[in-house]
Motif scaffolding. Structure first.
Motif, PDB file in Angstrom:
ATOM      1  N   THR A  20      -8.226  24.002  22.883  1.00 52.01           N
ATOM      2  CA  THR A  20      -7.753  23.545  23.575  1.00 52.01           C
ATOM      3  C   THR A  20      -6.628  24.287  24.741  1.00 52.01           C
ATOM      4  O   THR A  20      -5.814  25.205  24.786  1.00 52.01           O
ATOM      5  N   LYS A  31      -3.437  13.275  25.020  1.00 54.06           N
ATOM      6  CA  LYS A  31      -5.604  13.279  23.596  1.00 54.06           C
ATOM      7  C   LYS A  31      -6.406  12.330  24.402  1.00 54.06           C
ATOM      8  O   LYS A  31      -5.608  11.438  24.702  1.00 54.06           O
ATOM      9  N   TYR A 102      -9.091  17.006  24.890  1.00 54.45           N
ATOM     10  CA  TYR A 102      -7.994  17.424  25.692  1.00 54.45           C
ATOM     11  C   TYR A 102      -7.894  17.797  26.727  1.00 54.45           C
ATOM     12  O   TYR A 102      -8.974  18.402  27.073  1.00 54.45           O
TER      13      TYR A 102
END
Length: 314
Positions: A20, A31, A102
């Protein structure tokens, strides 16, 4: 996180696990709720952009996004955690894309809040195609009463450009393949707009000349042979091309060629969002795939599915 990636190019995209990302100074961590496919994604996987932009592997694909701000880095103003936002990933390299759970994006360019009335799926498919359509129409300075030929009207950019050109009061000639694509384009403009859909696979010049015997005022080159399309312009006509046509390729000194590089700035994104929210512009999302089926979305895109193809990322 899950993301659509390639480990080299050319290569087929795959859904894989990657780290991420964390936002750097001046960036937002978003997000992603919805992303969408664009031609640049297919060009990237095919290896056509090697040498033109830096590639960072594993390369996460995707430009369009809509979602919620999860974190705000130092130096960011005007955004807060929890804001619903959309836009286009504007980084000088390929690899940190939006087809993922993300994405990090620069807060200063390419991202705005989602206004009331704009559905998240529409927002996630609007940015790049919408900005390209607007910038192409602005490049030819299209005015009401003029005739514009939009080549490639069945694609994401073209389907928005048809609506935007009609809203400016122009007469639109739109190219499409027979069958489902023609039906799709025919249903795009509002009632009362003058839009003629012509068969891209037949004698295009004859069809266009039958509608505009003296030539068209402007061309949007989104597909097809740009030099051939320029030949359908009247003297003094203008052609805009976000697909690589340059003035050197057109020998007629009586027409002007305008290469276009889309700029999804805040002003353009906000104006597009307001039009969609008001109902005056429709984002033509024709299919939405979950992230785990993103490879099917790529297959649909390359097979010529009309309109925009979205991917639900969370």
């Amino acid at each position: 996180m899950r993301a659509v990636t390639v480990d080299s190019v050319p290569a087929d995209p795959a859904v894989s696990e990657v780290d991420t990302p964390g936002p750097e100074a001046g960036e937002l961590l978003v997000k992603v709720a919805v992303a969408a496919l664009n031609g640049i994604d297919v060009l990237t996987t095919a290896g056509y952009l090697q040498g033109m932009m830096e590639h960072r592997f594993p390369l996460v694909l995707g430009k369009d996004f809509a979602g919620t701000v999860e974190a705000v880095a130092d130096g960011v103003e005007g955004f807060a955690v929890g804001d619903a936002v959309f836009g286009v990933v504007m980084k000088p390299f390929l690899g940190a894309g939006s087809l993922a759970e993300y994405v990090t994006v620069p807060a200063g360019h390419g991202v705005v809040r989602i206004p009331a009335g704009l559905a998240v799926t529409d927002a996630g498919a609007l940015g790049l195609a919408g900005a390209t359509a607007v910038d192409s129409l602005d490049a030819v300075a299209l005015n009401g009463g003029e005739t514009v030929l939009i080549s490639g009207a069945g694609g994401g950019v073209g389907s928005l450009a048809v609506q935007l050109a009609a809203a400016r009061g122009a007469r639109v000639i739109a190219t499409a393949r027979p069958g489902a694509q023609t039906d799709f384009v025919t249903g795009l403009p509002p009632t009362g707009a003058e839009v003629h859909v012509v068969d891209f696979t037949a004698d295009l010049a004859a069809q266009v000349r039958a509608i505009a015997p003296d030539g068209v005022d402007a061309v949007l080159h989104l597909a097809g042979d740009g030099a051939e399309l320029a030949g359908l312009l009247r003297p003094g006509g203008r052609i805009a091309s976000p697909t690589g046509l340059t003035p050197d390729a057109v020998k007629d000194p009586d027409v002007s060629v305008h290469p276009v590089i889309a700029d999804p700035n805040a002003s353009t994104l906000t104006a597009l969002a307001e039009q969609v929210a008001s109902g005056s512009l429709r984002v033509p999302v024709t299919a939405t795939y979950p992230l785990e089926r993103a490879t099917e979305a790529f297959s649909a895109f390359t097979s010529g599915t009309p309109g925009k193809i979205a991917v639900a990322c969370s």
